[in-house]
Design a protein around this motif. Sequence first.
Motif, mmCIF file in Angstrom:
data_model
loop_
_atom_site.group_PDB
_atom_site.id
_atom_site.type_symbol
_atom_site.label_atom_id
_atom_site.label_comp_id
_atom_site.label_asym_id
_atom_site.label_seq_id
_atom_site.Cartn_x
_atom_site.Cartn_y
_atom_site.Cartn_z
ATOM 1 N N UNK A 1 -6.015 -2.827 24.536
ATOM 2 C CA UNK A 1 -4.702 -3.405 24.785
ATOM 3 C C UNK A 1 -4.653 -4.908 24.577
ATOM 4 N N UNK A 2 -5.805 -5.548 24.579
ATOM 5 C CA UNK A 2 -5.868 -6.993 24.368
ATOM 6 C C UNK A 2 -6.029 -7.374 22.898
ATOM 7 N N UNK A 3 -6.239 -6.381 22.034
ATOM 8 C CA UNK A 3 -6.436 -6.689 20.618
ATOM 9 C C UNK A 3 -5.187 -7.324 20.027
ATOM 10 N N UNK A 4 -5.404 -8.346 19.240
ATOM 11 C CA UNK A 4 -4.300 -8.946 18.485
ATOM 12 C C UNK A 4 -4.064 -8.091 17.254
ATOM 13 N N UNK A 5 -2.891 -8.216 16.681
ATOM 14 C CA UNK A 5 -2.519 -7.408 15.520
ATOM 15 C C UNK A 5 -3.556 -7.474 14.395
ATOM 16 N N UNK A 6 -4.021 -8.661 13.990
ATOM 17 C CA UNK A 6 -5.020 -8.686 12.898
ATOM 18 C C UNK A 6 -6.320 -7.988 13.264
ATOM 19 N N UNK A 7 -6.673 -7.995 14.542
ATOM 20 C CA UNK A 7 -7.908 -7.346 14.977
ATOM 21 C C UNK A 7 -7.755 -5.834 15.095
ATOM 22 N N UNK B 1 0.821 -1.218 0.000
ATOM 23 C CA UNK B 1 0.000 0.000 0.000
ATOM 24 C C UNK B 1 0.854 1.267 0.000
ATOM 25 N N UNK B 2 2.155 1.100 -0.209
ATOM 26 C CA UNK B 2 3.043 2.253 -0.265
ATOM 27 C C UNK B 2 3.461 2.786 1.089
ATOM 28 N N UNK B 3 3.298 1.969 2.128
ATOM 29 C CA UNK B 3 3.652 2.362 3.489
ATOM 30 C C UNK B 3 4.836 1.528 3.972
ATOM 31 N N UNK B 4 5.574 2.053 4.943
ATOM 32 C CA UNK B 4 6.751 1.339 5.449
ATOM 33 C C UNK B 4 6.653 1.166 6.957
ATOM 34 N N UNK B 5 6.638 -0.083 7.410
ATOM 35 C CA UNK B 5 6.646 -0.374 8.836
ATOM 36 C C UNK B 5 8.045 -0.111 9.365
ATOM 37 N N UNK B 6 8.142 0.688 10.407
ATOM 38 C CA UNK B 6 9.440 1.058 10.963
ATOM 39 C C UNK B 6 9.794 0.197 12.168
ATOM 40 N N UNK B 7 11.091 0.024 12.408
ATOM 41 C CA UNK B 7 11.510 -0.643 13.638
ATOM 42 C C UNK B 7 10.942 0.130 14.836
ATOM 43 N N UNK B 8 10.711 -0.563 15.894
ATOM 44 C CA UNK B 8 10.087 0.043 17.061
ATOM 45 C C UNK B 8 8.608 -0.283 17.139
ATOM 46 N N UNK B 9 8.098 -0.978 16.122
ATOM 47 C CA UNK B 9 6.703 -1.418 16.136
ATOM 48 C C UNK B 9 6.601 -2.710 16.941
ATOM 49 N N UNK B 10 5.451 -2.896 17.594
ATOM 50 C CA UNK B 10 5.235 -4.076 18.436
ATOM 51 C C UNK B 10 3.873 -4.672 18.145
ATOM 52 N N UNK B 11 3.796 -5.998 18.195
ATOM 53 C CA UNK B 11 2.524 -6.687 17.972
ATOM 54 C C UNK B 11 1.717 -6.812 19.252
ATOM 55 N N UNK B 12 2.391 -6.827 20.420
ATOM 56 C CA UNK B 12 1.699 -7.004 21.694
ATOM 57 C C UNK B 12 2.311 -6.085 22.742
ATOM 58 N N UNK B 13 1.582 -5.167 23.340
ATOM 59 C CA UNK B 13 0.346 -4.621 22.795
ATOM 60 C C UNK B 13 0.649 -3.895 21.495
#
Length: 132
Positions: A108-114, A13-25
């Motif tokens: 805070x309990x949402x999983x990444x896909x949700x 989609x033309x976006x870039x995920x940067x380091x420092x991102x977390x899946x939980x939370x």
Amino acid sequence: MNLPALADLLASRGLRLLPGSHAVPVELLVQLPDATIAHFTARGTTLRLRTYSPSALTTITIPAECGCGDHHPQTGPARITLSRYAVPLDEHVIDGHLEYNWHHHEAGLLRLPDALPHFFTLLDHTRDLVPA
């Protein structure tokens, strides 16, 4: 879904995920096509997307535990993060208490896909404000 799969999805989609991102939370740092930084968090009952100028990113170095240099290098790994002095350009919020009747820490309990549909909804609101 994991962060590498999310990085691929965002790249399509033309976006870039940067380091420092977390899946939980869920906490995402995403660079938009215009280099603006989007910071999405899911905490408590709130889903929040703030945008920042590209200069808001900074790198911090994590010091080694002992710091003696004999067993570890004097400095540890570098991490990308938002500067503590960064001021958001704008902010969009979904109040889960009002929208979904959340009462405690459901965001805070949402999983990444949700959490992703909420991220894209808030991102669309951000883009709606940008003049064409």
